[in-house]
Scaffold this motif. Structure first.
Motif, PDB file in Angstrom:
ATOM      1  N   VAL A  84       0.853  -1.213  -0.195  1.00  0.00           N
ATOM      2  CA  VAL A  84      -0.055  -0.208  -0.038  1.00  0.00           C
ATOM      3  C   VAL A  84       0.901   1.347  -0.105  1.00  0.00           C
ATOM      4  CG1 VAL A  84      -1.802   1.308   1.242  1.00  0.00           C
ATOM      5  CG2 VAL A  84      -2.059  -1.207   1.190  1.00  0.00           C
ATOM      6  N   LEU A  85       1.833   1.191   0.753  1.00  0.00           N
ATOM      7  CA  LEU A  85       2.710   2.436   0.875  1.00  0.00           C
ATOM      8  C   LEU A  85       3.510   2.514  -0.499  1.00  0.00           C
ATOM      9  CD1 LEU A  85       4.535   2.268   4.293  1.00  0.00           C
ATOM     10  CD2 LEU A  85       2.690   3.916   3.556  1.00  0.00           C
ATOM     11  N   THR A  86       3.829   1.463  -1.119  1.00  0.00           N
ATOM     12  CA  THR A  86       4.494   1.476  -2.446  1.00  0.00           C
ATOM     13  C   THR A  86       3.821   2.225  -3.576  1.00  0.00           C
ATOM     14  OG1 THR A  86       5.846  -0.234  -1.709  1.00  0.00           O
ATOM     15  CG2 THR A  86       5.786   0.269  -4.294  1.00  0.00           C
ATOM     16  N   LYS A  87       2.597   1.832  -3.507  1.00  0.00           N
ATOM     17  CA  LYS A  87       1.382   2.320  -4.379  1.00  0.00           C
ATOM     18  C   LYS A  87       0.942   3.824  -4.325  1.00  0.00           C
ATOM     19  CE  LYS A  87      -0.136   0.300  -7.402  1.00  0.00           C
ATOM     20  NZ  LYS A  87       0.074   0.328  -8.801  1.00  0.00           N
ATOM     21  N   ILE A  88       1.027   4.365  -2.906  1.00  0.00           N
ATOM     22  CA  ILE A  88       0.809   5.590  -2.597  1.00  0.00           C
ATOM     23  C   ILE A  88       2.017   6.448  -3.281  1.00  0.00           C
ATOM     24  CG2 ILE A  88       0.378   7.045  -0.805  1.00  0.00           C
ATOM     25  CD1 ILE A  88      -0.871   5.015   0.878  1.00  0.00           C
ATOM     26  N   GLN A  89       3.158   6.012  -2.912  1.00  0.00           N
ATOM     27  CA  GLN A  89       4.283   6.674  -3.345  1.00  0.00           C
ATOM     28  C   GLN A  89       4.235   6.634  -5.155  1.00  0.00           C
ATOM     29  OE1 GLN A  89       7.132   7.914  -1.974  1.00  0.00           O
ATOM     30  NE2 GLN A  89       7.852   8.623  -3.937  1.00  0.00           N
ATOM     31  N   GLN A  90       3.769   5.725  -5.559  1.00  0.00           N
ATOM     32  CA  GLN A  90       3.739   5.799  -7.012  1.00  0.00           C
ATOM     33  C   GLN A  90       2.672   6.605  -7.635  1.00  0.00           C
ATOM     34  OE1 GLN A  90       2.921   1.822  -8.402  1.00  0.00           O
ATOM     35  NE2 GLN A  90       4.747   1.139  -8.077  1.00  0.00           N
ATOM     36  N   LEU A  91       1.505   6.750  -6.847  1.00  0.00           N
ATOM     37  CA  LEU A  91       0.509   7.579  -7.436  1.00  0.00           C
ATOM     38  C   LEU A  91       0.546   9.026  -6.832  1.00  0.00           C
ATOM     39  CD1 LEU A  91      -2.256   5.026  -6.963  1.00  0.00           C
ATOM     40  CD2 LEU A  91      -1.472   5.827  -9.065  1.00  0.00           C
ATOM     41  N   HIS A  92       0.881   9.163  -5.656  1.00  0.00           N
ATOM     42  CA  HIS A  92       0.821  10.642  -4.954  1.00  0.00           C
ATOM     43  C   HIS A  92       2.324  11.125  -4.607  1.00  0.00           C
ATOM     44  CE1 HIS A  92      -3.405  10.242  -4.622  1.00  0.00           C
ATOM     45  NE2 HIS A  92      -3.237   8.937  -4.290  1.00  0.00           N
ATOM     46  N   GLY A  93       3.235  10.585  -5.034  1.00  0.00           N
ATOM     47  CA  GLY A  93       4.606  11.079  -4.641  1.00  0.00           C
ATOM     48  C   GLY A  93       5.068  11.289  -3.354  1.00  0.00           C
ATOM     49  N   ASP A  94       5.967  12.220  -3.252  1.00  0.00           N
ATOM     50  CA  ASP A  94       6.778  12.130  -1.894  1.00  0.00           C
ATOM     51  C   ASP A  94       5.737  12.794  -1.015  1.00  0.00           C
ATOM     52  OD1 ASP A  94       9.006  11.325  -2.922  1.00  0.00           O
ATOM     53  OD2 ASP A  94       9.865  13.295  -3.262  1.00  0.00           O
ATOM     54  N   PHE A  95       4.847  14.019  -1.477  1.00  0.00           N
ATOM     55  CA  PHE A  95       3.779  14.642  -0.543  1.00  0.00           C
ATOM     56  C   PHE A  95       2.762  13.576  -0.005  1.00  0.00           C
ATOM     57  CE2 PHE A  95      -0.234  16.663   0.187  1.00  0.00           C
ATOM     58  CZ  PHE A  95       0.282  17.460   1.275  1.00  0.00           C
ATOM     59  N   GLY A  96       2.482  12.702  -0.894  1.00  0.00           N
ATOM     60  CA  GLY A  96       1.501  11.803  -0.358  1.00  0.00           C
ATOM     61  C   GLY A  96       2.094  10.464   0.632  1.00  0.00           C
ATOM     62  N   ILE A  97       3.249  10.343   0.265  1.00  0.00           N
ATOM     63  CA  ILE A  97       3.804   9.090   1.232  1.00  0.00           C
ATOM     64  C   ILE A  97       4.273   9.840   2.613  1.00  0.00           C
ATOM     65  CG2 ILE A  97       6.156   9.105   0.669  1.00  0.00           C
ATOM     66  CD1 ILE A  97       4.522   6.068   1.243  1.00  0.00           C
ATOM     67  N   ALA A  98       4.706  11.062   2.484  1.00  0.00           N
ATOM     68  CA  ALA A  98       5.169  11.667   3.714  1.00  0.00           C
ATOM     69  C   ALA A  98       3.871  11.951   4.543  1.00  0.00           C
ATOM     70  CB  ALA A  98       5.591  13.203   3.476  1.00  0.00           C
ATOM     71  N   ARG A 101      -7.345   9.895   2.627  1.00  0.00           N
ATOM     72  CA  ARG A 101      -7.752  10.071   1.128  1.00  0.00           C
ATOM     73  C   ARG A 101      -6.744   9.419   0.223  1.00  0.00           C
ATOM     74  NH1 ARG A 101      -9.891  14.981   3.732  1.00  0.00           N
ATOM     75  NH2 ARG A 101     -12.032  14.534   3.805  1.00  0.00           N
ATOM     76  N   PHE A 102      -5.561   9.811   0.442  1.00  0.00           N
ATOM     77  CA  PHE A 102      -4.278   9.290  -0.353  1.00  0.00           C
ATOM     78  C   PHE A 102      -4.507   7.617  -0.320  1.00  0.00           C
ATOM     79  CE2 PHE A 102      -2.274  13.169   0.850  1.00  0.00           C
ATOM     80  CZ  PHE A 102      -2.375  13.615  -0.380  1.00  0.00           C
ATOM     81  N   VAL A 103      -4.719   6.925   0.860  1.00  0.00           N
ATOM     82  CA  VAL A 103      -4.799   5.566   0.911  1.00  0.00           C
ATOM     83  C   VAL A 103      -6.133   5.027   0.359  1.00  0.00           C
ATOM     84  CG1 VAL A 103      -5.033   3.941   2.872  1.00  0.00           C
ATOM     85  CG2 VAL A 103      -3.822   5.825   3.208  1.00  0.00           C
TER      86      VAL A 103
END
Length: 156
Positions: free
Chosen positions: A35-49, A77-79
């Motif tokens: 899930v964290l990897t997919k959030i990084q792919q879709l929402h970038g550094d801001f999303g994962i942070a 919402r990112f999740v």
């Protein structure tokens, strides 16, 4: 002192390669990292942070294929927007569907209890012996695979 609100996302994990009556070989750590990897792919550094603080897999049941993710309010919402895009967890092909987003873990477990009771009622007719029915009920209504100590019988 600031109080952080959390959201609990209840999901179901479906896999076309594994029959429905067999448990998935799914570990909560692998699911969490996917899930964290997919959030990084879709929402970038801001999303994962924004998601990483407070993000946790609270419940993952291999038999019922239901999991609960905890995230802070706002970044949840990112999740939820990233979950439908997950197609693989480890080597397993999956599709993930969000069932419920709740404010407390208690309400998420109440929802799971109702959802699993409906599932159990549907599967009940397909079983022939009383022993098979008791084994299915024990597997479906098992809430002991949680990282949280919560007693479902006391929920009202």
């Amino acid at each position: 002192m600031v109080r952080f609100k959390n959201r609990y996302v209840t999901v179901t994990i479906a896999s076309p390669t594994v029959p429905e009556n067999k448990p998935l070989s799914l570990k909560s750590k692998i699911f969490h990292d996917t899930v964290l990897t997919k959030i990084q792919q879709l929402h970038g550094d801001f999303g994962i942070a924004s998601v990483r603080t407070g993000f946790l897999t609270k419940y993952c049941n291999e038999n019922t294929r239901i999991a609960i993710l905890r995230s802070r309010h706002g970044p949840h919402r990112f999740v939820t927007s990233s979950l439908p895009f997950i197609t693989k967890i480890g080597k397993l092909d999956v599709s993930i569907k969000t069932l419920h987003v709740g404010a407390t873990l208690k309400h998420s477990f109440k929802f799971i209890q109702k959802y699993q009771r409906a599932y159990l009622d549907n599967m009940w007719a397909t079983l022939k012996t009383e022993e098979e029915r008791k084994m299915l009920e024990a597997a479906v209504m098992d809430f002991t695979k949680t990282d949280v100590a919560i007693n479902i019988d006391n929920i009202s």
